[in-house]
Design an enzyme around this catalytic site. Structure first.
Site, PDB file in Angstrom:
ATOM      1  CB  SER A 175      79.981  75.675  84.360  1.00  0.00           C
ATOM      2  OG  SER A 175      79.347  76.532  85.283  1.00  0.00           O
TER       3      SER A 175
ATOM      4  CG  HIS B 156      81.713  73.407  87.888  1.00  0.00           C
ATOM      5  ND1 HIS B 156      82.687  73.038  88.797  1.00  0.00           N
ATOM      6  CD2 HIS B 156      81.609  74.759  87.991  1.00  0.00           C
ATOM      7  CE1 HIS B 156      83.160  74.111  89.406  1.00  0.00           C
ATOM      8  NE2 HIS B 156      82.506  75.175  88.941  1.00  0.00           N
TER       9      HIS B 156
ATOM     10  CG  ASP C 116      79.966  77.866  88.916  1.00  0.00           C
ATOM     11  OD1 ASP C 116      80.966  77.622  89.604  1.00  0.00           O
ATOM     12  OD2 ASP C 116      79.952  77.811  87.676  1.00  0.00           O
TER      13      ASP C 116
ATOM     14  CG  MET D 106      77.929  82.456  92.076  1.00  0.00           C
ATOM     15  SD  MET D 106      77.900  83.451  90.600  1.00  0.00           S
ATOM     16  CE  MET D 106      79.053  82.554  89.578  1.00  0.00           C
TER      17      MET D 106
ATOM     18  CG  HIS E 166      83.098  76.636  92.494  1.00  0.00           C
ATOM     19  ND1 HIS E 166      83.469  77.373  91.381  1.00  0.00           N
ATOM     20  CD2 HIS E 166      83.779  77.190  93.545  1.00  0.00           C
ATOM     21  CE1 HIS E 166      84.322  78.314  91.741  1.00  0.00           C
ATOM     22  NE2 HIS E 166      84.513  78.229  93.045  1.00  0.00           N
TER      23      HIS E 166
ATOM     24  CG  MET F 192      82.458  80.962  93.756  1.00  0.00           C
ATOM     25  SD  MET F 192      82.059  81.264  92.048  1.00  0.00           S
ATOM     26  CE  MET F 192      80.976  79.886  91.740  1.00  0.00           C
TER      27      MET F 192
ATOM     28  CG  MET G 271      88.503  80.448  90.927  1.00  0.00           C
ATOM     29  SD  MET G 271      87.147  79.543  90.138  1.00  0.00           S
ATOM     30  CE  MET G 271      86.478  80.755  88.996  1.00  0.00           C
TER      31      MET G 271
ATOM     32  N   GLY H  69      79.898  84.011  84.315  1.00  0.00           N
ATOM     33  CA  GLY H  69      80.366  83.177  83.208  1.00  0.00           C
ATOM     34  C   GLY H  69      80.752  84.080  82.036  1.00  0.00           C
TER      35      GLY H  69
ATOM     36  CG  ASP I 271      85.384  77.332  87.250  1.00  0.00           C
ATOM     37  OD1 ASP I 271      84.831  77.704  86.204  1.00  0.00           O
ATOM     38  OD2 ASP I 271      84.799  77.265  88.356  1.00  0.00           O
TER      39      ASP I 271
ATOM     40  N   GLY J 116      86.643  80.700  81.383  1.00  0.00           N
ATOM     41  CA  GLY J 116      87.182  80.987  80.049  1.00  0.00           C
ATOM     42  C   GLY J 116      87.830  79.789  79.381  1.00  0.00           C
TER      43      GLY J 116
HETATM   44  C1  DX5 Z   1      82.798  81.674  87.443  1.00  0.00           C
HETATM   45  C2  DX5 Z   1      82.324  80.237  87.576  1.00  0.00           C
HETATM   46  C3  DX5 Z   1      82.592  79.370  86.398  1.00  0.00           C
HETATM   47  C4  DX5 Z   1      81.886  79.744  85.157  1.00  0.00           C
HETATM   48  C5  DX5 Z   1      82.695  79.272  83.984  1.00  0.00           C
HETATM   49  O1  DX5 Z   1      82.485  82.363  88.589  1.00  0.00           O
HETATM   50  O2  DX5 Z   1      82.952  79.632  88.706  1.00  0.00           O
HETATM   51  O3  DX5 Z   1      82.301  78.000  86.689  1.00  0.00           O
HETATM   52  O4  DX5 Z   1      80.608  79.197  85.111  1.00  0.00           O
HETATM   53  O5  DX5 Z   1      82.049  79.749  82.890  1.00  0.00           O
HETATM   54  P1  DX5 Z   1      82.771  80.127  81.538  1.00  0.00           P
HETATM   55  O6  DX5 Z   1      83.313  78.849  80.981  1.00  0.00           O
HETATM   56  O7  DX5 Z   1      81.697  80.718  80.737  1.00  0.00           O
HETATM   57  O8  DX5 Z   1      83.894  81.086  81.867  1.00  0.00           O
HETATM   58 ZN    ZN Z   2      82.922  77.230  89.198  1.00  0.00          ZN
END
Ligand code: DX5
Ligand code: ZN
Length: 247
Positions: free
Chosen positions: A16, A41, A43, A45, A74, A76, A145, A152, A183, A185
Site C-alpha cells: 500500500s 494498492h 488508498d 481518502m 481503494h 474511501m 477491512m 496506516g 487490508d 495490519g
Molecule cells: C487503511 C488503508 C490501508 C493501509 C494499510 O485505511 O486502507 O490500505 O494503508 O496499511 P497497514 O498495512 O500499515 O495497516
Molecule cells: Zn486500502
C-alpha cells in the site's frame, strides 16, 4: 468420499503506497516494481468518509508511465461518483468502493464496469457481512477491512476473521470468480490467519515499506500466506471427510 483439494487461487501481495515516503512516490513505486509483486494498492481518502486525506488521481496519473504494476485503487470517499472517471483515465486497473454507501452501491458498480475497470467492494469492520451478499456476483474483488480505515500502521482486528470465512463459504458454494482481499495490519502472522480462512489478496503497508529488502519481505509474506491457504484447504477437506463419514 474424500473431497479433492482444489488449487488455491494465486496469492497476491499488494503493497500500500500509503506507507511509502510521500516525498519519493516514483522511487517507492519502482521499489515495489522491483520486489516482483504484480499489484500496487492506492488508498484514496477524502477527509469525510474517513478522517484523513491522502492523494488524488493526479498522483496516480503521474506514476502510471513509470510502472506496469496493476493499480488497485481503494476509494474511501463519500462521493466516488465524481471521481470514477478521473481515476479511470489516470490509469487505475481496479476501483473499489465501500458497501457503507448504501443504496448508491449498485449504480457505482455499474459505472465502474462501464469504465471497463475491475470492480471491488469494501466492507468496514463494524458493518454486517450480510450487507455485501447481494453484490457478490457483480464484483471481481471483495475487500474485507481488517482495521477501521483512515490510517496506516494500525493493529489487525481479529474479529474480522469470521467475515473472511463467511465470504469464502459463499464463494465456493456459488463458484464465484471472486478475489477476497484483506487490508489493515497485515504481516506474516496476520496474513496467514486470513489466508487460512480463504483470503487470497493481501494489502500490506507499514510492514512492507519499513523493510530494507522489500523483495524478501514480499516473498516471505506470500509464502506464509500460501502455506496457510493450503493448510486451510486441507482442514476444510478433512471436515468434509468427517461429515461424509457421519452421513
Ligand atoms: C487503511 C488503508 C490501508 C493501509 C494499510 O485505511 O486502507 O490500505 O494503508 O496499511 P497497514 O498495512 O500499515 O495497516
Ligand atoms: Zn486500502
Amino acid at each position: 468420499m474424500r473431497q479433492q483439494l482444489k488449487p488455491h487461487p494465486e496469492i497476491i501481495v499488494a503493497p500500500s503506497l500509503l506507507a511509502a515516503d510521500f516525498g519519493f512516490f516514483r522511487r517507492e513505486c519502482e521499489r515495489v516494481d522491483r520486489s516482483g509483486t504484480p499489484w500496487l494498492h492506492l488508498d484514496i481518502m477524502d477527509g469525510h468518509f474517513v478522517p484523513n486525506l491522502s492523494f488524488g488521481s493526479d498522483v496516480v496519473n503521474a506514476l502510471r508511465p513509470h510502472t506496469n504494476l496493476f493499480f488497485d485503487v481503494h476509494l474511501m470517499c463519500s462521493k466516488p461518483d465524481i471521481l470514477l472517471q478521473s481515476f479511470a483515465t489516470s490509469g487505475a486497473d481496479s476501483i473499489t468502493i465501500h458497501v457503507e454507501l448504501g443504496r448508491r452501491v449498485e449504480d457505482l458498480i455499474w459505472q465502474i464496469r462501464s469504465l471497463k475497470k475491475k470492480v471491488g467492494l469494501a466492507i468496514n469492520p463494524p458493518t454486517h457481512i450480510e450487507d455485501v451478499e447481494p453484490y457478490l456476483d457483480k464484483v471481481d474483488l471483495l475487500l474485507i477491512m481488517t482495521v477501521n480505515p483512515g490510517f496506516g500502521g494500525q493493529s489487525f482486528i481479529e474479529e474480522t476473521l469470521p467475515k473472511i470465512q463467511q465470504v469464502s463459504r459463499w464463494k465456493s458454494e456459488r463458484q464465484l470468480p471472486l478475489r477476497i482481499q484483506v487490508d489493515g495490519g497485515i504481516n506474516e502472522r496476520t496474513g496467514a490467519l486470513c489466508a487460512r480462512e480463504g483470503a487470497d489478496t493481501f494489502v500490506s503497508g507499514s510492514h512492507l515499506f519499513r523493510q530494507r529488502n522489500m523483495k524478501l519481505a514480499v516473498r516471505r509474506l506470500r509464502i506464509a500466506c500460501e502455506e496457510a491457504a493450503c493448510y486451510g484447504q486441507s482442514l476444510q477437506a478433512s471436515e468434509g471427510t468427517f461429515q461424509d463419514t457421519l452421513l
